[in-house]
Scaffold this motif. Sequence first.
Motif, PDB file in Angstrom:
ATOM      1  N   ASN A   1       0.986  -1.328  -0.126  1.00  0.00           N
ATOM      2  CA  ASN A   1      -0.094   0.021  -0.050  1.00  0.00           C
ATOM      3  C   ASN A   1       1.047   1.246   0.039  1.00  0.00           C
ATOM      4  N   GLY A   2       0.510   2.302  -0.828  1.00  0.00           N
ATOM      5  CA  GLY A   2       1.341   3.484  -0.925  1.00  0.00           C
ATOM      6  C   GLY A   2       2.636   3.522  -1.709  1.00  0.00           C
TER       7      GLY A   2
ATOM      8  N   GLY B   1       2.778   3.502  -5.030  1.00  0.00           N
ATOM      9  CA  GLY B   1       2.861   4.319  -6.039  1.00  0.00           C
ATOM     10  C   GLY B   1       1.905   3.347  -7.171  1.00  0.00           C
ATOM     11  N   LYS B   2       1.558   2.355  -7.025  1.00  0.00           N
ATOM     12  CA  LYS B   2       0.661   1.565  -8.009  1.00  0.00           C
ATOM     13  C   LYS B   2      -0.279   2.314  -8.807  1.00  0.00           C
ATOM     14  N   SER B   3      -1.080   2.845  -8.068  1.00  0.00           N
ATOM     15  CA  SER B   3      -2.196   3.706  -8.863  1.00  0.00           C
ATOM     16  C   SER B   3      -1.690   4.876  -9.341  1.00  0.00           C
ATOM     17  N   THR B   4      -0.730   5.540  -8.599  1.00  0.00           N
ATOM     18  CA  THR B   4      -0.129   6.802  -9.493  1.00  0.00           C
ATOM     19  C   THR B   4       0.311   6.465 -10.748  1.00  0.00           C
TER      20      THR B   4
HETATM   21  N1  LIG Z   1      -1.913  14.298  -4.623  1.00  0.00           N
HETATM   22  C1  LIG Z   1      -1.302  13.603  -3.646  1.00  0.00           C
HETATM   23  N2  LIG Z   1      -0.528  14.278  -2.881  1.00  0.00           N
HETATM   24  C2  LIG Z   1       0.205  13.735  -1.877  1.00  0.00           C
HETATM   25  N3  LIG Z   1       0.463  12.449  -1.734  1.00  0.00           N
HETATM   26  C3  LIG Z   1      -0.074  11.404  -2.654  1.00  0.00           C
HETATM   27  C4  LIG Z   1      -1.169  12.212  -3.718  1.00  0.00           C
HETATM   28  N4  LIG Z   1      -1.300  11.144  -4.613  1.00  0.00           N
HETATM   29  C5  LIG Z   1      -1.025   9.989  -3.746  1.00  0.00           C
HETATM   30  N5  LIG Z   1      -0.116  10.285  -2.919  1.00  0.00           N
HETATM   31  C6  LIG Z   1       0.478   9.292  -1.974  1.00  0.00           C
HETATM   32  O1  LIG Z   1       1.465   8.523  -2.940  1.00  0.00           O
HETATM   33  C7  LIG Z   1       1.484   7.360  -2.368  1.00  0.00           C
HETATM   34  C8  LIG Z   1       1.178   6.399  -3.556  1.00  0.00           C
HETATM   35  O2  LIG Z   1      -0.279   6.411  -3.720  1.00  0.00           O
HETATM   36  P1  LIG Z   1      -0.843   5.171  -4.708  1.00  0.00           P
HETATM   37  O3  LIG Z   1      -2.502   5.524  -4.443  1.00  0.00           O
HETATM   38  O4  LIG Z   1      -0.265   5.327  -5.945  1.00  0.00           O
HETATM   39  O5  LIG Z   1      -0.467   4.192  -3.847  1.00  0.00           O
HETATM   40  P2  LIG Z   1      -0.845   2.389  -4.347  1.00  0.00           P
HETATM   41  O6  LIG Z   1       0.414   1.612  -4.263  1.00  0.00           O
HETATM   42  O7  LIG Z   1      -1.846   2.452  -5.387  1.00  0.00           O
HETATM   43  O8  LIG Z   1      -1.529   1.991  -2.712  1.00  0.00           O
HETATM   44  P3  LIG Z   1      -2.932   0.976  -2.672  1.00  0.00           P
HETATM   45  O9  LIG Z   1      -2.319  -0.136  -2.714  1.00  0.00           O
HETATM   46  O10 LIG Z   1      -3.165   1.367  -1.319  1.00  0.00           O
HETATM   47  O11 LIG Z   1      -3.784   1.364  -3.488  1.00  0.00           O
HETATM   48  C9  LIG Z   1       0.812   7.307  -1.099  1.00  0.00           C
HETATM   49  O12 LIG Z   1       1.768   7.277   0.040  1.00  0.00           O
HETATM   50  C10 LIG Z   1      -0.361   8.473  -1.155  1.00  0.00           C
HETATM   51  O13 LIG Z   1      -0.587   8.779  -0.103  1.00  0.00           O
END
Ligand SMILES: Nc1ncnc2c1ncn2[C@@H]1O[C@H](COP(=O)(O)OP(=O)(O)OP(=O)(O)O)[C@@H](O)[C@H]1O
Lengths: 313, 251
Positions: free
Chosen positions: B40-41, B43-46
């Motif tokens: 989690n976190g 950066g996958k969704s990003t």
């Molecule tokens: N606009 C933003 N401003 C600040 N932090 C952000 C922003 N967007 C995402 N983040 C942070 O960037 C990190 C990556 O987020 P992301 O949603 O890409 O994670 P993920 O790998 O998809 O997690 P998950 O498994 O929970 O879905 C997280 O710590 C999130 O809080």
Amino acid sequence: MKLNLDSRILQGIDFLHKVGVNIQPQDLAFFVDKNEILHKKPVQGIKSEVIPTEFGIKMRTVIEPGVKIDYPVALCFGNISHGGEHINEQELIVGEGAEVKIYTFALIGPGQTLHRKDLVTVRIGKNAKVELYDIHYHDRSADINFYAELNAYLDEGAYFYNLLKVTDQKSGKFRTKFYGEVGPRAVAVVEAKMKATEGDDVVVEDIMKLVGEEARGLSKSRIIALDGAKAEFIGEAYGEAPNSRCHIDCAEVVKGENVVLKNIPVLVSTNETAKLTHEASIGKIDKKQLETLMAKGLTEDEATEVVVQGMLR
Amino acid sequence: MGALLEVRNLKYRTEEGKEILKGVNLDVKEGEIHVLLGPNGAGKSTLANLIAGAGGYEEPTEGEIIFDGKVINGKPLYERAKMGLTIAFQEPARFEGITVEEYLKLSARNNPDADIESCLRKVGLDPCHYLYRFVDDSLSGGERKRIELASIMCMKPKLAVLDEIDSGIDFVSIDEIGNLFKTMRDEGTTLLVITHRENIANIADRASLLCDGQIVETGDPRKIIKKFEKECLVCEVQNPSLVKEVKVQNN
Ligand SMILES: Nc1ncnc2c1ncn2[C@@H]1O[C@H](COP(=O)(O)OP(=O)(O)OP(=O)(O)O)[C@@H](O)[C@H]1O
Ligand SMILES: [Mg+2]
């Protein structure tokens, strides 16, 4: 029976087709052009008196207890060749256990300058069920000042559904006010779907009074305001009876610039077991909705249109 | 086969200066199911949003995204979709007044061969019960996700990025969704699948592990799952030893 095919009826039917109501002249029970009655057909189970007045008509409709009318009744109140000052008074009395579904169409033709008031009162007996659909066609070239008032009194166990739809070309200066008194275990659901375009000024006001134990009310409004429009929603719920519930749900969506939106909720509880809730959103169309559609290849404009059409459906 | 999607040294910094992606390199080959794992976190969704051009992530801070041989940085979401690149969001939106049938038809508008009812059946939804339902709040989370998956099948894109499409879906057997992915692949859709489920990762052709904004390793899914379990699950957010390893690799 030979149909009176006054050209104004055909014109009215044409307007209805434009707003997506697929209806034929023979489906109409009543057609009035301001105060000129063009068509009136008896409907079994319904007693109806109509008196033309200087500025419109007075109509009183009675459905006897226990009478169930199993096909929709369609009534047209038009301004096809007559405009100006217009007052349309209607009273609908539905007896105990009766059931009816009524469509009323407000049809405003091209070039009319209109100051119209629709004053409607519905009295719904014990366990009776009434659905009332009020669908409007307002020609873009008309100059419209419209006030639509609907008062509904629901006896014990009654059900009332109302849909007001002004979603086609323009609304004009349009104010609608619903007032409902909901008796014990009765249910009132009112929906308004409005589109306000440039120069339009729309006010939707819903007042729900829950006067009977376990009365239920739902007020749901969807207002789309395009460039240069003004829209206002006032939702009032009064929880006066034990275990009564009311929910007000209003979404006002902006598409364009110079739009003024207002949303005023009023929740008044005078009984501690009443539950009143309010949900409002004002602003642009949800980005996530647009993106979910754009990911399918729709442009932003196309996606906006899909979301808006869905909301106004 | 060659790479359908190439992500080159992709960096993303938020306006507040937070570094979310720190130089991602990733190849998704044409015709594969590529699973992206990560805590989690991470950066996958990003990364998914940057690839699709969604969520305000049209333009990376640095780096390049190449799809079907063309650099797509800065291209809007719908243009990428028209090129055959789409995304299923972690939380797909809901719509008032739009039926499942209409939603699927919109998705299929550039795929005249789409069989909407068959797509619904494939995700385990009976068309008789679902075609005329609205895609609104009345659907459960799992139903909404299944419909999203059906919409991707109707669209039949070249590449679909599926962001946790399996979460909330209680497929009786998880093999069912795995088989669905295989069918999609065999019918010509390359998949980049973000998931937390090992069983899904197992059916992939290849997998990558994203940790703290960087791809730590790409390769055989079984190997990547092991690494994920051994090192990432120990520390939910960031694994210091992994981060160290990444730094060593980068130097
Ligand atoms: N606009 C933003 N401003 C600040 N932090 C952000 C922003 N967007 C995402 N983040 C942070 O960037 C990190 C990556 O987020 P992301 O949603 O890409 O994670 P993920 O790998 O998809 O997690 P998950 O498994 O929970 O879905 C997280 O710590 C999130 O809080
Ligand atoms: Mg995520």
